[in-house]
Motif scaffolding. Sequence first.
Motif, PDB file in Angstrom:
ATOM      1  N   LYS A 166       2.610  -5.022   1.317  1.00 16.44           N
ATOM      2  CA  LYS A 166       3.474  -6.158   0.982  1.00 16.44           C
ATOM      3  C   LYS A 166       3.600  -7.099   2.175  1.00 16.44           C
ATOM      4  O   LYS A 166       3.539  -8.315   2.023  1.00 16.44           O
ATOM      5  CB  LYS A 166       4.850  -5.628   0.555  1.00 16.44           C
ATOM      6  CG  LYS A 166       5.767  -6.658   0.028  1.00 16.44           C
ATOM      7  CD  LYS A 166       5.352  -7.062  -1.365  1.00 16.44           C
ATOM      8  CE  LYS A 166       6.401  -7.962  -1.971  1.00 16.44           C
ATOM      9  NZ  LYS A 166       5.966  -8.512  -3.230  1.00 16.44           N
ATOM     10  N   ILE A 167       3.743  -6.559   3.376  1.00 17.06           N
ATOM     11  CA  ILE A 167       3.853  -7.376   4.588  1.00 17.06           C
ATOM     12  C   ILE A 167       2.560  -8.135   4.832  1.00 17.06           C
ATOM     13  O   ILE A 167       2.568  -9.307   5.198  1.00 17.06           O
ATOM     14  CB  ILE A 167       4.213  -6.494   5.801  1.00 17.06           C
ATOM     15  CG1 ILE A 167       5.639  -5.964   5.650  1.00 17.06           C
ATOM     16  CG2 ILE A 167       4.074  -7.263   7.112  1.00 17.06           C
ATOM     17  CD1 ILE A 167       6.004  -4.888   6.654  1.00 17.06           C
ATOM     18  N   ALA A 168       1.414  -7.472   4.600  1.00 19.05           N
ATOM     19  CA  ALA A 168       0.108  -8.099   4.828  1.00 19.05           C
ATOM     20  C   ALA A 168      -0.287  -9.019   3.674  1.00 19.05           C
ATOM     21  O   ALA A 168      -1.369  -9.607   3.710  1.00 19.05           O
ATOM     22  CB  ALA A 168      -0.958  -7.026   5.032  1.00 19.05           C
ATOM     23  N   ASP A 169       0.557  -9.132   2.654  1.00 17.42           N
ATOM     24  CA  ASP A 169       0.327 -10.008   1.506  1.00 17.42           C
ATOM     25  C   ASP A 169      -0.955  -9.642   0.754  1.00 17.42           C
ATOM     26  O   ASP A 169      -1.756 -10.496   0.409  1.00 17.42           O
ATOM     27  CB  ASP A 169       0.318 -11.474   1.942  1.00 17.42           C
ATOM     28  CG  ASP A 169       0.534 -12.414   0.774  1.00 17.42           C
ATOM     29  OD1 ASP A 169       1.191 -12.003  -0.196  1.00 17.42           O
ATOM     30  OD2 ASP A 169       0.022 -13.549   0.819  1.00 17.42           O
ATOM     31  N   ILE A 170      -1.133  -8.344   0.532  1.00 20.03           N
ATOM     32  CA  ILE A 170      -2.281  -7.844  -0.225  1.00 20.03           C
ATOM     33  C   ILE A 170      -1.789  -7.460  -1.615  1.00 20.03           C
ATOM     34  O   ILE A 170      -0.913  -6.609  -1.760  1.00 20.03           O
ATOM     35  CB  ILE A 170      -2.942  -6.647   0.486  1.00 20.03           C
ATOM     36  CG1 ILE A 170      -3.513  -7.120   1.818  1.00 20.03           C
ATOM     37  CG2 ILE A 170      -4.013  -6.013  -0.384  1.00 20.03           C
ATOM     38  CD1 ILE A 170      -4.050  -6.022   2.685  1.00 20.03           C
ATOM     39  N   ASP A 171      -2.353  -8.113  -2.620  1.00 21.23           N
ATOM     40  CA  ASP A 171      -1.884  -7.919  -3.986  1.00 21.23           C
ATOM     41  C   ASP A 171      -2.680  -6.881  -4.770  1.00 21.23           C
ATOM     42  O   ASP A 171      -2.197  -6.369  -5.764  1.00 21.23           O
ATOM     43  CB  ASP A 171      -1.937  -9.247  -4.754  1.00 21.23           C
ATOM     44  CG  ASP A 171      -0.998 -10.275  -4.163  1.00 21.23           C
ATOM     45  OD1 ASP A 171       0.071  -9.884  -3.667  1.00 21.23           O
ATOM     46  OD2 ASP A 171      -1.336 -11.472  -4.195  1.00 21.23           O
ATOM     47  N   PHE A 172      -3.891  -6.605  -4.353  1.00 15.87           N
ATOM     48  CA  PHE A 172      -4.758  -5.724  -5.132  1.00 15.87           C
ATOM     49  C   PHE A 172      -4.910  -4.384  -4.425  1.00 15.87           C
ATOM     50  O   PHE A 172      -5.499  -4.293  -3.353  1.00 15.87           O
ATOM     51  CB  PHE A 172      -6.135  -6.366  -5.335  1.00 15.87           C
ATOM     52  CG  PHE A 172      -6.046  -7.674  -6.059  1.00 15.87           C
ATOM     53  CD1 PHE A 172      -5.768  -7.701  -7.411  1.00 15.87           C
ATOM     54  CD2 PHE A 172      -6.223  -8.866  -5.388  1.00 15.87           C
ATOM     55  CE1 PHE A 172      -5.668  -8.902  -8.084  1.00 15.87           C
ATOM     56  CE2 PHE A 172      -6.119 -10.072  -6.047  1.00 15.87           C
ATOM     57  CZ  PHE A 172      -5.851 -10.096  -7.399  1.00 15.87           C
ATOM     58  N   TYR A 173      -4.348  -3.364  -5.068  1.00 12.38           N
ATOM     59  CA  TYR A 173      -4.457  -2.012  -4.524  1.00 12.38           C
ATOM     60  C   TYR A 173      -4.442  -1.016  -5.667  1.00 12.38           C
ATOM     61  O   TYR A 173      -4.051  -1.332  -6.783  1.00 12.38           O
ATOM     62  CB  TYR A 173      -3.349  -1.711  -3.516  1.00 12.38           C
ATOM     63  CG  TYR A 173      -1.955  -1.853  -4.061  1.00 12.38           C
ATOM     64  CD1 TYR A 173      -1.315  -0.788  -4.675  1.00 12.38           C
ATOM     65  CD2 TYR A 173      -1.286  -3.059  -3.975  1.00 12.38           C
ATOM     66  CE1 TYR A 173      -0.041  -0.921  -5.181  1.00 12.38           C
ATOM     67  CE2 TYR A 173      -0.014  -3.201  -4.476  1.00 12.38           C
ATOM     68  CZ  TYR A 173       0.605  -2.129  -5.080  1.00 12.38           C
ATOM     69  OH  TYR A 173       1.865  -2.270  -5.584  1.00 12.38           O
TER      70      TYR A 173
END
Length: 174
Positions: free
Chosen positions: A150-157
Amino acid sequence: MQNLPKKVRSKKLNSRVDLTAMVSVSFLLIIFFMVVGELSKAKAMELNLPDLDCDDCRPAYVEENRSLTILLGKNNRIISYSGLIPTPTNTSKKMQYGKNGIRKELLEKNKMALEYSAKYGKLGKGVVVIIKPSKNSNYGNLIEILDELKIADIDFYNIDSEFTLEESKLLASK
């Protein structure tokens, strides 16, 4: 005429009530309930899961240059690698939580994936992270990784619990 006793009239007192204290208490109660209402709101991250009833739903293919796998082991161990395990695009790394550990890795990989996608005309396609918690890892480790995403702004996991033989060896060896 007889002396009749005179009726004594009582003095009428001013029947005014001071409401200052009640107004103060009312404002305190309003503030109290506003604070309690704000603090009791659920603070949760949205987790989208696939539809299990969908026969036509298949996991999408992710390019090796855009994938990052994070293995979670016991004692807060994190091992990450890019690409596929038989032919990783970089060597696996053991790292820690925090801004100089996994967060730095996530930010770098996302930047590289965005550059790679832009190079081939697929704008906005960042890194896809596959999180694999082992049976020996704890729930807090998974939550910390989700926070870092969330901090790294990664939406796809994706959260996957199935380990390949190579991944099990990699987690056990380091």
